[in-house]
Structures are given as structure tokens and as C-alpha cells.
Motif scaffolding. Structure first.
Motif, PDB file in Angstrom:
ATOM      1  N   MET A   1       1.389  -0.788  -0.070  1.00 54.16           N
ATOM      2  CA  MET A   1       0.137   0.108   0.046  1.00 54.16           C
ATOM      3  C   MET A   1       0.901   1.559   0.087  1.00 54.16           C
ATOM      4  O   MET A   1       1.974   1.390   0.729  1.00 54.16           O
ATOM      5  CB  MET A   1      -0.685  -0.134   1.521  1.00 54.16           C
ATOM      6  N   THR A   2       0.379   1.942  -1.241  1.00 50.70           N
ATOM      7  CA  THR A   2       1.125   3.684  -1.265  1.00 50.70           C
ATOM      8  C   THR A   2       0.755   4.001   0.190  1.00 50.70           C
ATOM      9  O   THR A   2      -0.105   4.308   0.533  1.00 50.70           O
ATOM     10  CB  THR A   2       1.650   3.905  -2.443  1.00 50.70           C
ATOM     11  N   ASP A   3       1.682   5.237  -0.011  1.00 60.28           N
ATOM     12  CA  ASP A   3       1.525   6.653   1.154  1.00 60.28           C
ATOM     13  C   ASP A   3       0.039   7.434   0.614  1.00 60.28           C
ATOM     14  O   ASP A   3      -0.578   8.102   1.307  1.00 60.28           O
ATOM     15  CB  ASP A   3       2.179   7.258   1.261  1.00 60.28           C
ATOM     16  N   ILE A   4      -0.155   7.398  -0.299  1.00 61.64           N
ATOM     17  CA  ILE A   4      -1.091   7.940  -1.314  1.00 61.64           C
ATOM     18  C   ILE A   4      -2.419   7.544   0.262  1.00 61.64           C
ATOM     19  O   ILE A   4      -3.185   8.374  -0.091  1.00 61.64           O
ATOM     20  CB  ILE A   4      -1.093   8.036  -2.547  1.00 61.64           C
TER      21      ILE A   4
ATOM     22  N   LEU B   1      -7.031   9.730   5.462  1.00 65.65           N
ATOM     23  CA  LEU B   1      -6.968  11.010   6.825  1.00 65.65           C
ATOM     24  C   LEU B   1      -7.392  11.744   5.999  1.00 65.65           C
ATOM     25  O   LEU B   1      -8.644  12.187   7.052  1.00 65.65           O
ATOM     26  CB  LEU B   1      -5.293  11.646   6.575  1.00 65.65           C
ATOM     27  N   VAL B   2      -7.567  12.745   4.951  1.00 68.26           N
ATOM     28  CA  VAL B   2      -9.030  13.541   4.221  1.00 68.26           C
ATOM     29  C   VAL B   2     -10.804  12.732   4.174  1.00 68.26           C
ATOM     30  O   VAL B   2     -10.850  13.997   4.522  1.00 68.26           O
ATOM     31  CB  VAL B   2      -8.198  14.019   2.684  1.00 68.26           C
ATOM     32  N   SER B   3     -10.287  11.578   3.937  1.00 65.49           N
ATOM     33  CA  SER B   3     -12.168  11.509   4.378  1.00 65.49           C
ATOM     34  C   SER B   3     -12.467  11.421   5.048  1.00 65.49           C
ATOM     35  O   SER B   3     -13.703  11.716   5.529  1.00 65.49           O
ATOM     36  CB  SER B   3     -12.029   9.497   3.461  1.00 65.49           C
ATOM     37  N   PHE B   4     -11.263  10.561   6.426  1.00 67.11           N
ATOM     38  CA  PHE B   4     -12.011  10.844   8.048  1.00 67.11           C
ATOM     39  C   PHE B   4     -12.421  12.518   8.208  1.00 67.11           C
ATOM     40  O   PHE B   4     -13.522  12.878   8.928  1.00 67.11           O
ATOM     41  CB  PHE B   4     -11.309  10.630   8.923  1.00 67.11           C
TER      42      PHE B   4
ATOM     43  N   ASN C   1     -14.789  -4.392   6.986  1.00 65.36           N
ATOM     44  CA  ASN C   1     -15.159  -5.777   5.894  1.00 65.36           C
ATOM     45  C   ASN C   1     -14.879  -6.072   4.206  1.00 65.36           C
ATOM     46  O   ASN C   1     -16.040  -5.994   3.411  1.00 65.36           O
ATOM     47  CB  ASN C   1     -16.512  -6.780   6.362  1.00 65.36           C
ATOM     48  N   ASN C   2     -13.740  -4.955   4.226  1.00 61.75           N
ATOM     49  CA  ASN C   2     -13.437  -4.524   2.365  1.00 61.75           C
ATOM     50  C   ASN C   2     -13.471  -5.495   2.505  1.00 61.75           C
ATOM     51  O   ASN C   2     -13.233  -5.771   0.435  1.00 61.75           O
ATOM     52  CB  ASN C   2     -12.779  -3.342   2.938  1.00 61.75           C
ATOM     53  N   GLN C   3     -12.572  -7.094   2.352  1.00 61.59           N
ATOM     54  CA  GLN C   3     -12.730  -8.064   1.323  1.00 61.59           C
ATOM     55  C   GLN C   3     -13.675  -8.437   1.153  1.00 61.59           C
ATOM     56  O   GLN C   3     -13.652  -9.754   0.458  1.00 61.59           O
ATOM     57  CB  GLN C   3     -11.379  -8.393   2.369  1.00 61.59           C
TER      58      GLN C   3
ATOM     59  N   TYR D   1      -9.372   0.197  -1.622  1.00 66.21           N
ATOM     60  CA  TYR D   1      -8.799   1.239  -1.223  1.00 66.21           C
ATOM     61  C   TYR D   1     -10.526   2.608  -1.358  1.00 66.21           C
ATOM     62  O   TYR D   1     -11.305   3.095  -0.902  1.00 66.21           O
ATOM     63  CB  TYR D   1      -7.573   1.831  -1.871  1.00 66.21           C
ATOM     64  N   VAL D   2     -11.229   1.781  -2.247  1.00 67.82           N
ATOM     65  CA  VAL D   2     -12.233   2.432  -2.585  1.00 67.82           C
ATOM     66  C   VAL D   2     -13.802   2.496  -1.881  1.00 67.82           C
ATOM     67  O   VAL D   2     -14.218   3.446  -0.611  1.00 67.82           O
ATOM     68  CB  VAL D   2     -13.148   2.370  -3.746  1.00 67.82           C
ATOM     69  N   SER D   3     -13.513   1.089  -1.382  1.00 68.28           N
ATOM     70  CA  SER D   3     -14.452   0.390  -0.221  1.00 68.28           C
ATOM     71  C   SER D   3     -13.810   1.158   1.375  1.00 68.28           C
ATOM     72  O   SER D   3     -14.734   1.368   2.287  1.00 68.28           O
ATOM     73  CB  SER D   3     -14.639  -1.072   0.512  1.00 68.28           C
ATOM     74  N   ILE D   4     -12.782   1.173   1.558  1.00 71.83           N
ATOM     75  CA  ILE D   4     -12.149   1.499   2.977  1.00 71.83           C
ATOM     76  C   ILE D   4     -12.800   3.312   2.686  1.00 71.83           C
ATOM     77  O   ILE D   4     -13.148   3.490   4.336  1.00 71.83           O
ATOM     78  CB  ILE D   4     -10.277   1.604   2.997  1.00 71.83           C
TER      79      ILE D   4
END
Length: 107
Positions: free
Chosen positions: A1-4, A10-13, A54-56, A64-67
């Protein structure tokens, strides 16, 4: 997983917390005085925590979209006016944990 991805989470939160705070101040005029559970906040919390933990289970949507959506929805309830959203958050975490345990015990 990358830093982006972490930056996106973080922005979403932060955005979810701000939106939750603004909506809760508009909806609730008084400080926390009742012990009622808000049905809309409960649904948002349950869906958000399920998407987050439960994104899996959702093979169609990238993880990354569901998270990101899950973090936004969970932060909306967490960021509500002080006193509101705590019961909904706990119920959402419990339902998501039970679903996670059920799917991992069966596999």
C-alpha cells in the motif's frame, strides 16, 4: 500500500468528521439530553464500519474505494455533536466485528 492511500483515508476522515458535525448541529438544536438512537446515524455507522472492516467481502469494488467510503461514513457518526452518535458507533462496530468473525470462522 502506498502513502497516497493513507493520505486519501486521512482526508476522508477529516471531511466525514466535518460533515457529521455540521449535519448534527443542524439536526440537533439542544445539547445531548436524550438517550434515543438515531436510525439514520445507525444505518450510516453500520454500513461505514462494515465497509471499513469487511472490505474483503466486496470483490467488485477495489479495497481502497470501500475503505475510503467506510472511513467517511464512520467519521460522519464519530464527528457528530458531542454526546450524539456514540451508541450508533458502538452498535456499528459490534455488527461489523460479528460479521468479520462469522466470515473468517467459516473460511
Amino acid at each position: 500500500m502506498t502513502d497516497i492511500f493513507y493520505l486519501i483515508y486521512l482526508v476522508s476522515f477529516v471531511l466525514g468528521s466535518v460533515v457529521g458535525l455540521l449535519l448534527s448541529y443542524k439536526k440537533y438544536g439542544a445539547p445531548f439530553v436524550t438517550e434515543k438512537i438515531d436510525a439514520i446515524a445507525l444505518i450510516i455507522a453500520i454500513v461505514g464500519w462494515i465497509l471499513l472492516i469487511n472490505n474483503q467481502l466486496l470483490m467488485i469494488i477495489p479495497f481502497y474505494v470501500s475503505i475510503t467510503i467506510g472511513v467517511f461514513m464512520a467519521a460522519m457518526v464519530l464527528g457528530m455533536r458531542p454526546g450524539y452518535g456514540r451508541y450508533e458507533t458502538v452498535i456499528g462496530i459490534v455488527v461489523s466485528a460479528v460479521l468479520w468473525l462469522a466470515t473468517n470462522m467459516l473460511l
